[in-house]
Design an enzyme around this catalytic site. Structure first.
Site, PDB file in Angstrom:
ATOM      1  N   CYS A 108       0.816  -1.229   0.000  1.00 44.77           N
ATOM      2  CA  CYS A 108       0.000   0.000   0.000  1.00 44.77           C
ATOM      3  C   CYS A 108       0.843   1.268   0.000  1.00 44.77           C
ATOM      4  CB  CYS A 108      -0.946   0.015   1.188  1.00 44.77           C
ATOM      5  SG  CYS A 108      -2.194  -1.276   1.082  1.00 44.77           S
ATOM      6  N   HIS A 243      -2.738   7.668   3.144  1.00 45.94           N
ATOM      7  CA  HIS A 243      -3.247   6.404   2.616  1.00 45.94           C
ATOM      8  C   HIS A 243      -4.675   6.192   3.125  1.00 45.94           C
ATOM      9  CE1 HIS A 243      -3.710   2.404   1.323  1.00 45.94           C
ATOM     10  NE2 HIS A 243      -3.446   1.815   2.471  1.00 45.94           N
ATOM     11  N   ASN A 273     -10.008   0.928   0.496  1.00 44.76           N
ATOM     12  CA  ASN A 273      -8.548   0.919   0.423  1.00 44.76           C
ATOM     13  C   ASN A 273      -8.137   0.329  -0.928  1.00 44.76           C
ATOM     14  OD1 ASN A 273      -5.832   0.329   0.645  1.00 44.76           O
ATOM     15  ND2 ASN A 273      -5.975  -0.526   2.713  1.00 44.76           N
TER      16      ASN A 273
HETATM   17  N1  COA Z   1     -18.886  -6.726   9.893  1.00 48.82           N
HETATM   18  C1  COA Z   1     -19.339  -6.992  11.131  1.00 48.82           C
HETATM   19  N2  COA Z   1     -18.554  -7.392  12.140  1.00 48.82           N
HETATM   20  C2  COA Z   1     -17.245  -7.516  11.886  1.00 48.82           C
HETATM   21  C3  COA Z   1     -16.684  -7.246  10.614  1.00 48.82           C
HETATM   22  C4  COA Z   1     -17.573  -6.851   9.603  1.00 48.82           C
HETATM   23  N3  COA Z   1     -17.152  -6.571   8.342  1.00 48.82           N
HETATM   24  N4  COA Z   1     -15.369  -7.474  10.656  1.00 48.82           N
HETATM   25  C5  COA Z   1     -15.074  -7.848  11.922  1.00 48.82           C
HETATM   26  N5  COA Z   1     -16.212  -7.886  12.653  1.00 48.82           N
HETATM   27  C6  COA Z   1     -16.370  -8.253  14.068  1.00 48.82           C
HETATM   28  C7  COA Z   1     -15.258  -9.136  14.560  1.00 48.82           C
HETATM   29  O1  COA Z   1     -15.518 -10.480  14.247  1.00 48.82           O
HETATM   30  C8  COA Z   1     -15.310  -8.856  16.037  1.00 48.82           C
HETATM   31  O2  COA Z   1     -16.354  -9.601  16.587  1.00 48.82           O
HETATM   32  P1  COA Z   1     -16.174 -10.326  18.025  1.00 48.82           P
HETATM   33  O3  COA Z   1     -15.936  -9.208  18.984  1.00 48.82           O
HETATM   34  O4  COA Z   1     -17.473 -11.015  18.183  1.00 48.82           O
HETATM   35  O5  COA Z   1     -14.994 -11.212  17.862  1.00 48.82           O
HETATM   36  C9  COA Z   1     -15.723  -7.393  16.113  1.00 48.82           C
HETATM   37  O6  COA Z   1     -16.283  -7.067  14.845  1.00 48.82           O
HETATM   38  C10 COA Z   1     -14.570  -6.435  16.395  1.00 48.82           C
HETATM   39  O7  COA Z   1     -13.506  -6.781  15.538  1.00 48.82           O
HETATM   40  P2  COA Z   1     -12.145  -5.977  15.592  1.00 48.82           P
HETATM   41  O8  COA Z   1     -11.184  -6.629  14.639  1.00 48.82           O
HETATM   42  O9  COA Z   1     -11.715  -5.824  17.014  1.00 48.82           O
HETATM   43  O10 COA Z   1     -12.616  -4.554  15.036  1.00 48.82           O
HETATM   44  P3  COA Z   1     -11.789  -3.229  14.894  1.00 48.82           P
HETATM   45  O11 COA Z   1     -12.477  -2.134  15.590  1.00 48.82           O
HETATM   46  O12 COA Z   1     -10.329  -3.422  15.188  1.00 48.82           O
HETATM   47  O13 COA Z   1     -11.932  -2.926  13.347  1.00 48.82           O
HETATM   48  C11 COA Z   1     -10.626  -3.099  11.332  1.00 48.82           C
HETATM   49  C12 COA Z   1     -11.412  -3.835  12.411  1.00 48.82           C
HETATM   50  C13 COA Z   1     -10.032  -4.087  10.363  1.00 48.82           C
HETATM   51  C14 COA Z   1     -11.573  -2.161  10.600  1.00 48.82           C
HETATM   52  C15 COA Z   1      -9.504  -2.248  11.992  1.00 48.82           C
HETATM   53  O14 COA Z   1      -8.769  -3.044  12.915  1.00 48.82           O
HETATM   54  C16 COA Z   1      -8.533  -1.666  11.001  1.00 48.82           C
HETATM   55  O15 COA Z   1      -8.877  -0.805  10.215  1.00 48.82           O
HETATM   56  N6  COA Z   1      -7.252  -2.087  11.041  1.00 48.82           N
HETATM   57  C17 COA Z   1      -6.269  -1.585  10.139  1.00 48.82           C
HETATM   58  C18 COA Z   1      -6.470  -2.227   8.793  1.00 48.82           C
HETATM   59  C19 COA Z   1      -5.652  -1.591   7.712  1.00 48.82           C
HETATM   60  O16 COA Z   1      -5.384  -0.423   7.715  1.00 48.82           O
HETATM   61  N7  COA Z   1      -5.272  -2.418   6.745  1.00 48.82           N
HETATM   62  C20 COA Z   1      -4.630  -2.006   5.572  1.00 48.82           C
HETATM   63  C21 COA Z   1      -3.189  -1.857   5.764  1.00 48.82           C
HETATM   64  S1  COA Z   1      -2.513  -1.185   4.302  1.00 48.82           S
END
Ligand code: COA
Length: 318
Positions: A108, A243, A273
């Protein structure tokens, strides 16, 4: 180095959060509040390489040049369907550009890595006019049954033409740190009779929270360092082009810097993204919306799998 031309291309198909919730256990509410994404573009009938070619053609025309004046093509991509030929070679053949062509994998942050490479070519006078394409086909490498990853990404291509017509880049920095298993995708082991343990391909997998923390830390460190290298105060930056991975990351960085929202334009709500295409796609939109003025100072910052990250400060003089 100067950005003398810019262009982009996105697939026709819009996929909204509601559409995803018809086959995944997810909701518009979850995706919007956790990421800021409302929709993304996904390749259906068009070919990925056509998007790259279209973005490149637009950037060359925008620079007022013809393909025969390009002296090098650098293409940043992690997701081309072709292992070989490189995407850069495909663009070269399609547009009849008589230059060397190569791909670069900077995930990315690929646009920043490719800018740095182009800058070195221009400074060493090995090339005066470079076509840089950032194109990613994330919909090919995500697992569409995994709600934790597939909702985050989209497909796009964007390109710039870089020339030696000015000295606009004040500082570019790159960084790479250990990735572990936080963010990876893998090809299959192939069918070599000499390999005993065969492995299947692995679709993109990510430990979201670890990546989130890493992204915030690297963005803060890179932005502060690149401002110092460029010798410019954060208040003098007109546009921060970060980004487009998560609106919460962008907001966090903005609040830490204590700067107003209007300096942090975003389009994540419409594209998700798009990996290395993310920053040049945003830049192209701002340019065509008349929001980038000659003399504006821009700060670009990206992070991605590797972990790789990078930042740069440039004066917009197109
Ligand atoms: N819809 C509904 N629920 C979802 C979901 C979706 N699309 N994706 C995950 N969940 C659930 C999980 O299963 C979890 O459930 P649980 O508590 O029952 O286990 C809950 O939501 C929380 O998940 P979590 O991973 O803790 O959420 P978060 O607040 O960290 O958000 C991301 C997840 C991926 C959005 C966030 O961590 C993020 O943006 N990370 C960086 C990713 C990134 O930048 N990647 C690119 C790099 S270039």
């Amino acid at each position: 180095m100067r950005i003398s031309g810019i262009g982009s291309a996105v697939p026709r198909q819009i996929v909204t959060n509601e559409m995803l919730s018809s086959f995944l256990d997810t909701s518009d509410e979850w995706i919007t509040t956790r990421t800021g994404i409302k929709q993304r573009r996904v390749i259906t009938e068009e070919k990925f390489e056509q998007l790259a070619v279209e973005a490149a053609r637009k950037a060359i025309a925008d620079a007022g040049l013809t393909p025969d004046s390009i002296e090098l093509i650098v293409c940043s991509t992690t997701t081309s369907p072709f292992i070989t030929p490189s995407l850069a070679c495909i663009v070269r053949e399609s547009l009849q550009i008589p230059s060397p062509a190569m791909d670069l994998n900077g995930a990315c942050a690929g646009f920043l890595y490719a800018l740095d490479a182009a800058d070195a070519y221009i400074k060493s006078k090995k090339a005066k006019t470079i076509l840089l394409i950032s194109a990613d086909n994330m919909s090919r490498i995500v697992d569409w049954t995994d709600r934790r990853t597939c909702v985050l990404f989209g497909d796009a291509a964007a390109a710039v033409v870089l020339t030696d017509a000015g000295d606009d880049f004040r500082a570019i920095l790159l960084r790479t740190e250990d990735n572990g298993t936080c963010l990876l995708a893998k090809n299959s082991s192939g069918n070599s009779p000499f390999i005993k343990e065969k492995t299947e391909p692995i679709a993109l997998q990510m430990e979201g929270q670890k990546v989130f923390k890493h992204a915030v830390a690297s963005a803060q460190a890179d932005i502060s360092k690149v401002l110092k290298l460029a010798g410019i105060a954060k208040e003098k930056i007109n546009h921060f082009l970060l980004h487009q991975a998560n609106i919460r990351i962008i907001d966090f960085i903005r609040k830490t810097l204590g700067l107003p929202e209007n300096k942090f334009n975003h389009n994540i709500e419409r594209y998700g993204n798009t990996s290395s295409a993310s920053i040049p796609l945003l830049m192209d939109e701002l340019y065509h919306a008349g929001q980038l003025r000659r003399g504006d100072m821009l700060l670009l910052n990206a992070f991605g799998a590797g972990f790789v990250s990078g930042a740069c400060v440039l004066e917009w003089n197109k």
